[in-house]
Write an enzyme that holds these catalytic residues in place. Structure first.
Site, short mmCIF file in Angstrom:
data_model
loop_
_atom_site.label_atom_id
_atom_site.label_comp_id
_atom_site.label_asym_id
_atom_site.label_seq_id
_atom_site.Cartn_x
_atom_site.Cartn_y
_atom_site.Cartn_z
N THR A 72 0.83 -1.20 0.00
CA THR A 72 0.00 0.00 0.00
C THR A 72 0.87 1.25 0.00
O THR A 72 2.10 1.18 -0.12
CB THR A 72 -1.03 -0.05 1.15
OG1 THR A 72 -1.97 1.01 0.96
CG2 THR A 72 -0.40 0.07 2.52
N LYS A 76 3.54 1.36 -3.88
CA LYS A 76 3.01 0.59 -5.02
C LYS A 76 3.87 0.75 -6.28
O LYS A 76 4.06 -0.20 -7.02
CB LYS A 76 1.57 1.01 -5.32
CG LYS A 76 0.59 0.63 -4.23
CD LYS A 76 -0.83 0.99 -4.65
CE LYS A 76 -1.81 0.79 -3.53
NZ LYS A 76 -3.19 1.06 -3.92
N GLY A 140 -2.42 6.23 -8.91
CA GLY A 140 -2.32 4.77 -9.05
C GLY A 140 -3.67 4.08 -9.15
O GLY A 140 -3.89 3.25 -10.03
N VAL A 141 -4.60 4.44 -8.27
CA VAL A 141 -5.90 3.77 -8.26
C VAL A 141 -6.73 4.18 -9.47
O VAL A 141 -7.38 3.34 -10.10
CB VAL A 141 -6.63 4.07 -6.93
CG1 VAL A 141 -8.06 3.60 -6.98
CG2 VAL A 141 -5.90 3.39 -5.79
N ASP A 161 -8.09 15.27 -13.35
CA ASP A 161 -7.26 15.36 -12.14
C ASP A 161 -7.01 16.84 -11.87
O ASP A 161 -6.90 17.64 -12.82
CB ASP A 161 -5.91 14.63 -12.34
CG ASP A 161 -5.22 14.29 -11.03
OD1 ASP A 161 -5.15 13.11 -10.68
OD2 ASP A 161 -4.75 15.24 -10.33
N MET A 202 -12.46 12.41 1.85
CA MET A 202 -12.05 11.83 3.13
C MET A 202 -12.30 12.81 4.27
O MET A 202 -12.61 12.40 5.39
CB MET A 202 -10.56 11.46 3.09
CG MET A 202 -10.27 10.32 2.12
SD MET A 202 -8.50 10.00 1.94
CE MET A 202 -8.19 9.01 3.37
N VAL A 224 -13.93 5.67 -4.38
CA VAL A 224 -12.95 4.73 -3.82
C VAL A 224 -12.70 4.99 -2.33
O VAL A 224 -12.11 4.15 -1.65
CB VAL A 224 -11.59 4.78 -4.56
CG1 VAL A 224 -11.75 4.44 -6.03
CG2 VAL A 224 -10.89 6.12 -4.38
P1 NAD Z 1 -2.42 8.89 -5.61
O1 NAD Z 1 -1.82 9.89 -4.70
O2 NAD Z 1 -1.55 8.02 -6.48
O3 NAD Z 1 -3.43 9.65 -6.62
C1 NAD Z 1 -4.45 10.51 -6.21
C2 NAD Z 1 -4.72 11.49 -7.37
O4 NAD Z 1 -5.89 12.26 -7.08
C3 NAD Z 1 -3.58 12.49 -7.61
O5 NAD Z 1 -3.21 12.48 -8.97
C4 NAD Z 1 -4.19 13.84 -7.18
O6 NAD Z 1 -3.69 14.92 -7.93
C5 NAD Z 1 -5.65 13.59 -7.48
N1 NAD Z 1 -6.59 14.45 -6.74
C6 NAD Z 1 -6.54 14.80 -5.45
N2 NAD Z 1 -7.64 15.57 -5.14
C7 NAD Z 1 -8.38 15.66 -6.28
C8 NAD Z 1 -9.59 16.28 -6.61
N3 NAD Z 1 -10.31 17.01 -5.71
N4 NAD Z 1 -10.06 16.19 -7.87
C9 NAD Z 1 -9.36 15.50 -8.81
N5 NAD Z 1 -8.19 14.87 -8.56
C10 NAD Z 1 -7.71 14.95 -7.30
O7 NAD Z 1 -3.37 8.01 -4.71
P2 NAD Z 1 -4.01 6.59 -5.06
O8 NAD Z 1 -3.07 5.51 -4.62
O9 NAD Z 1 -4.48 6.62 -6.47
O10 NAD Z 1 -5.24 6.53 -4.05
C11 NAD Z 1 -6.40 7.35 -4.26
C12 NAD Z 1 -7.46 7.03 -3.23
O11 NAD Z 1 -7.88 5.66 -3.38
C13 NAD Z 1 -7.02 7.14 -1.78
O12 NAD Z 1 -7.98 7.88 -1.09
C14 NAD Z 1 -6.98 5.72 -1.27
O13 NAD Z 1 -7.30 5.65 0.11
C15 NAD Z 1 -8.08 5.10 -2.10
N6 NAD Z 1 -7.98 3.64 -2.25
C16 NAD Z 1 -9.12 2.89 -2.12
C17 NAD Z 1 -9.07 1.52 -2.31
C18 NAD Z 1 -10.32 0.69 -2.14
O14 NAD Z 1 -10.25 -0.54 -2.24
N7 NAD Z 1 -11.46 1.30 -1.94
C19 NAD Z 1 -7.87 0.87 -2.66
C20 NAD Z 1 -6.72 1.66 -2.78
C21 NAD Z 1 -6.81 3.05 -2.58
#
Ligand code: NAD
Length: 277
Positions: A72, A76, A140-141, A161, A202, A224
């Site tokens: 996590t 990743k 990433g997600v 984004d 969040m 997510v």
């Molecule tokens: P990350 O930091 O790689 O990417 C997040 C992206 O969101 C960034 O590019 C950022 O610029 C963008 N962003 C932030 N605020 C924004 C907004 N208001 N509007 C548009 N874009 C915005 O993070 P990640 O690893 O992709 O994780 C993203 C979310 O997914 C986290 O909150 C994490 O907790 C959640 N997550 C959920 C699960 C699940 O199973 N539900 C699994 C993994 C991660």
């Protein structure tokens, strides 16, 4: 397989590696599910700083009773570089979230976030084939979800984004994989499914990541974010009569995929507390 005293010298180990680690749910969920299935497996949190990840994985390669590791934040992307073999979808996403020893001193990696999202969506809401989709958050997600939806036959997977260059880069990557995609403003109008794949939601003060103006009850809305389960986006969508999917459902749908990847015996991987959305 039923266990009396636990853990014992026979107990096998699953881990979740991250920094920070206090927030993760995996040790509780996986340990409970393994217990429910009578599997002698415990899941433990592993707090590893980015600078120590390589040494940690080099050492853990020889850990004989390790089933595998969930990877996590923030590891990743780096972990993909440290595995011996990764699936095509992990390479396409640029990250892994699940790795297991290959039995020959190396690691095999996969990225299952997108598959978890897709399984939850198709199980609960409708098939993705032919749908026009908007994914907001191109990290990433977001990349994993967008690629999985494209592979499942979405007719278009547009992305957005707050960091516009990330969205442009992801749209180009999707295009290279044969998925019609462009970088757009986060507005729901014209889409069949909109997904918040960013952390927005969040905190109570976060603005809505997607403008739902003009949306009708035909639109499906997914988030997510796992905490809170009822994000403002999902509450607004529910008020419009839209079908919704939360982050917990995505997380739950990923568990059987990870169990299969870790080569665990067949089991019942449904969470007893799964009643949100
Ligand atoms: P990350 O930091 O790689 O990417 C997040 C992206 O969101 C960034 O590019 C950022 O610029 C963008 N962003 C932030 N605020 C924004 C907004 N208001 N509007 C548009 N874009 C915005 O993070 P990640 O690893 O992709 O994780 C993203 C979310 O997914 C986290 O909150 C994490 O907790 C959640 N997550 C959920 C699960 C699940 O199973 N539900 C699994 C993994 C991660």
């Amino acid at each position: 397989m039923a266990r009396n005293s636990f853990p014992t010298g026979n107990t096998r180990v699953l881990g979740i590696v991250g920094d920070p680690i206090e927030q993760v749910l995996a040790p509780t969920l996986w340990s409970e599910l393994c217990s429910k299935n009578g599997f002698d497996i415990v899941c433990i949190p592993m707090h590893v700083r980015p600078a120590d990840l390589k040494n940690f994985l080099d050492g853990a390669r020889g850990w004989k009773n390790l089933e595998g590791l969930i990877v996590t934040v923030p590891h990743k992307i780096e972990a993909l570089k440290l595995v011996t073999v990764a699936t095509a979808r992990a390479h396409a996403t640029g990250a892994v979230n699940s790795i297991r020893p290959d039995g020959q001193g190396g690691w095999i990696g996969d990225m299952l976030d997108g598959g978890g999202f897709l399984a939850a969506y198709e199980d609960r809401i409708r098939p993705v084939r032919g749908q026009r989709v908007l994914v907001v958050g191109s990290g990433g997600v977001g990349a994993a979800i967008a690629l999985a939806l494209g592979e499942a036959g979405a007719s278009e997977v547009d992305v957005s984004d707050v960091n516009a260059s990330r969205a442009h880069a992801l749209a180009a990557r999707l295009g290279a994989h044969g998925v019609a995609s462009k970088s757009v403003d986060p507005t729901a109008k014209g889409y069949d499914l909109v997904v918040n794949a960013s952390p927005a939601g969040m905190r109570p003060e976060d603005p809505l990541p997607i403008d739902l103006d003009g949306a009708t009850s035909d639109l499906a809305v997914a988030d997510v974010v796992t905490k809170p389960a009822d994000t403002r986006l999902l509450l607004a969508a529910t008020a419009l009569g839209c079908p919704v999917q939360g982050g917990l459902q995505m997380a739950e749908a990923q568990i059987p995929l990870q169990a299969e990847f870790f080569d665990l015996p067949p089991g019942d991987w449904r969470l007893s507390s799964s009643n949100s959305h």
